[in-house]
Write a protein that holds these residues in place. Structure first.
Motif, short mmCIF file in Angstrom:
data_model
loop_
_atom_site.label_atom_id
_atom_site.label_comp_id
_atom_site.label_asym_id
_atom_site.label_seq_id
_atom_site.Cartn_x
_atom_site.Cartn_y
_atom_site.Cartn_z
N GLU A 583 48.97 26.21 75.25
CA GLU A 583 48.86 27.69 74.99
C GLU A 583 47.37 27.95 74.46
OE1 GLU A 583 53.31 29.18 74.08
OE2 GLU A 583 51.83 28.49 72.39
N LYS A 588 46.99 31.88 76.60
CA LYS A 588 48.33 32.63 76.95
C LYS A 588 49.74 31.86 76.39
CE LYS A 588 46.68 35.35 81.06
NZ LYS A 588 46.57 36.63 80.01
N SER A 589 50.55 32.42 75.89
CA SER A 589 51.88 31.96 75.40
C SER A 589 52.43 31.44 76.73
CB SER A 589 52.76 32.98 74.59
OG SER A 589 53.11 33.74 75.57
N GLU A 592 54.36 34.30 78.51
CA GLU A 592 53.56 35.04 79.40
C GLU A 592 53.27 34.14 80.69
OE1 GLU A 592 50.88 37.68 76.42
OE2 GLU A 592 50.39 35.49 76.80
N GLN A 595 56.19 34.25 83.03
CA GLN A 595 56.52 35.67 83.65
C GLN A 595 55.54 35.40 84.75
OE1 GLN A 595 58.56 37.51 82.17
NE2 GLN A 595 58.21 39.62 83.03
#
Length: 664
Positions: A583, A588-589, A592, A595
């Protein structure tokens, strides 16, 4: 002239008469002494030395058993002050290693008894040979306990807590007297007193009756009236009616678990009294019931727990057993004077002797904090949790130094600026590249500036020259190519030093560029439980199964497992980065990224392109692992930080100065 001779003759006769009288007296004295000496060995009905009730050691034959019938007094529930007995034999009866226990055959000269147990803290005396067959010992502390004997009612067992060796077995060399085995028929409830029966004194460690006049609230009054407080050292799984009075030395935080058998929580605490120490654990409902009630350093009456063999891998307490709370467990705070109950029992090991101990041993250590590193953050490989640690260097008057690693809140709150004295009970010894260090566990009892004689002595030593004493740091890396955890290396240097080829992984820092990332298989669907990160199986019916938890869930969470190539001016290396580290590299996580993978594949692929050729400060762990009989070097990213140019320039300047000696 004749008169002179007569006078002389009378004088001589008188002198001869006096001489005969003196000679006769001397002979009588010698005869008396001979008779007394003979009695020393022959008289077997009384004490061989004093012929009275007073016990005195015989320096010739050690035969001190005939003042009393010690075995009969003790094994019928009586209490005798410091009985003297002979050890006739020993036998290991249970377990191995740290769990072994020994049963002794003891004799008082008239009777022998085989139901004597040696407390585990005395095992070393037997193992080293200090306590051997035929040794004559004074039993300074003991307890007796009634155990169930299948088909035969109850059997009384004597548990020996402390002994003084009067005569080693090698010096005695034989069985004293002709002791007969003490049987049930020879131990009547009322022994007919011989003419010279001693008046037994109360043993200083005998169980004490809890006062019935002031019963503790919540504790069954019938239990108070019928039970005595038992020493911790006398507890065993074969008893079920006991009450202990113990001080809480340490209490862990509540821990949760989740596995195929379900979920739960627990906490543990370490208890002690004057006879020993033991660990107690409360699960689920008992965890909720007792956690807030029980406080460290307070004294409690505890009863109705189950006992099982202790797992020595997780405790350094000197007890073969540990307690588990049940629905029937009773815990009541002691409102009386608790000063007689001791606090933490330590068995400190000098730091210079720790180097000889085996890895994974749990040790007690005390030392002055010479230095303390900053808090470091790392990710646990098994759980993916973020961990915080701090390394503290301890020194003592033995001339040794060692690193003690603190974790979590202990690491964050520790302040070493004033060089405090630090004591740790039950720290685990670890070894890496030949160097040894200590690490705190959740059960480790950590104290700063404890009120102990050893702490006061160390404080005086350190403040009066000890701070400048040269010490040997047993945590220093051995060999030239050690790959220290904070060492800066290039890939070529790491390869030249053959890092990762040892039994354990090596750590190093590197300034590198992320040259390629593998976008395929960078994500996986994981168990939604916080403590479980195992991959789930899609059941194709809207549910996801976790084999580890043995459960199905309606949802899942995304986690990253990123493969990439990292390069520096000397070479490159294939690396693996787990969730939190990945990450930080991608910016970004995992949620995310998941997604984007599900709804925007172009953005997903572009993210991996954008991260290429970014520079990071990596901390690697490298270890040679075998796949399909082929050895491969696996390098894992422990952390990846954006470059701090000010810090990097400062480090380069120091390197130039150390290599060239030129001031920059």
């Amino acid at each position: 002239m004749i008169l002179q001779h007569l006078l002389m003759w009378n004088i001589l006769k008188k002198m001869m008469r006096e001489y005969k009288i003196q000679t006769k007296l001397m002979m009588n004295t010698l005869l008396n002494l001979e008779e007394q000496t003979e009695n020393l060995y022959v008289d077997k009905e009384k004490c061989c030395v004093c012929k009275s009730l007073t016990k005195t050691k015989c320096s010739i034959c050690y035969n001190v058993y005939y003042c009393s019938l010690d075995c009969q007094v003790i094994m019928t529930g009586g209490h005798y002050d410091k009985p003297v007995m002979q050890v006739l034999g020993s036998k290991k009866i249970q377990g191995s290693g740290a769990n072994e226990r020994f049963r002794l055959l003891v004799s008082d000269g008239k009777h022998s008894h085989s139901f004597a147990m040696l407390a585990t803290q005395l095992n070393d005396k037997l193992i080293t040979g200090e306590l051997s067959d035929y040794s004559v010992v004074q039993i300074d502390r003991f307890v007796t306990s009634l155990l169930k004997d299948t088909g035969k009612g109850e059997k009384r067992v004597m548990i020996i807590l402390d002994v003084t060796i009067i005569a080693p077995g090698g010096e005695v060399g034989r069985k004293l007297g002709s002791p007969q085995t003490l049987s049930e028929s020879s131990t009547p409830s009322a022994i007919s007193k011989p003419a010279m029966q001693p008046v037994p004194k109360q043993s200083p460690i005998k169980p004490q009756m809890m006062q019935r006049a002031t019963p503790a609230p919540g504790l069954d009054s019938s239990l108070l009236s019928s039970q005595m407080t038992h020493p911790i050292a006398s507890l065993s799984p074969y008893q079920n009616k006991w009450v202990i009075k113990a001080r809480v030395m340490n209490k862990s935080a509540i821990r949760t678990w989740s596995n195929a058998r379900g979920e739960g929580k627990l906490f543990s605490m370490d208890l002690c009294d004057e006879s020993g120490e033991i660990r107690a654990t409360a699960f689920k409902n008992e965890c909720d019931k007792f956690y807030d009630m029980i406080q460290v350093d307070k004294v409690y009456y505890i009863s109705r727990c189950t006992l099982k063999t202790a797992n020595k891998q997780f405790t350094s307490l000197k007890n073969d057993y540990e307690m588990s709370f049940t629905n029937d467990t009773v815990v009541v705070e002691c409102q009386e004077d608790s000063g007689s109950v001791p606090t933490i029992k330590y068995d400190f090991v000098p730091i210079n002797e720790i180097a000889t101990k085996n890895p994974d041993t749990l040790l007690d250590v005390i030392g002055v904090c010479k230095s303390a590193a900053d808090v470091q953050e790392l990710t646990a490989r098994s759980t993916g949790k973020l961990l915080k640690k701090r390394e503290v260097t301890l020194v003592d008057s033995s001339g040794g130094a060692i690193i003690l690693t603190l974790w979590g809140n202990d690491a964050e709150k520790f302040d070493g600026s004033s060089n405090p004295v630090v004591s740790a009970k039950g720290a685990r010894l670890t070894e890496f590249n030949g160097s040894k260090s200590l690490s705190c566990l959740s059960s480790t009892m950590l104290r700063l500036n404890p009120d102990l004689p050893e702490a006061h002595k160390l404080r005086g030593w350190y403040d009066n020259g000890g701070a400048n004493m040269e010490v040997v740091n047993i945590s220093a890396r051995s060999g030239v190519y050690s790959g220290g955890s904070n060492e800066w290396l290039t890939f070529s240097e790491a390869e030249a030093r053959q890092l990762g080829s040892g039994d354990k992984g090596d750590f190093y820092n590197l300034l590198g560029v992320l040259t390629f990332t593998f976008s395929e298989n960078a994500l996986y669907k994981a168990c939604p439980q916080e403590q479980c990160n195992k991959k789930v199986v899609d059941q194709d019916n809207g549910s996801y199964r976790c084999e580890k938890c043995n459960r199905e869930y309606p949802n899942f969470k995304h986690r990253l497992l990123l493969g990439a190539n990292v390069s520096d001016p000397t070479g490159d290396q294939r690396i693996t980065a787990f969730n939190e580290t990945a990450e930080s590299m991608l910016g970004k996580s995992a949620a995310e990224v998941g997604q984007m993978f599900d709804y925007d594949k172009n953005a997903y692929n572009q993210m991996f392109e954008d991260v290429k050729f970014k520079t990071f400060i990596f901390k690697f762990r490298t270890k040679m692992e075998t796949y399909n009989d082929e050895a491969r070097l696996k390098t894992t990213v422990m952390s990846a930080q954006p470059i701090d140019y000010k810090e990097a320039n400062s480090r380069l300047i120091k390197s130039i100065k150390s290599i060239t000696g030129v001031e920059v």
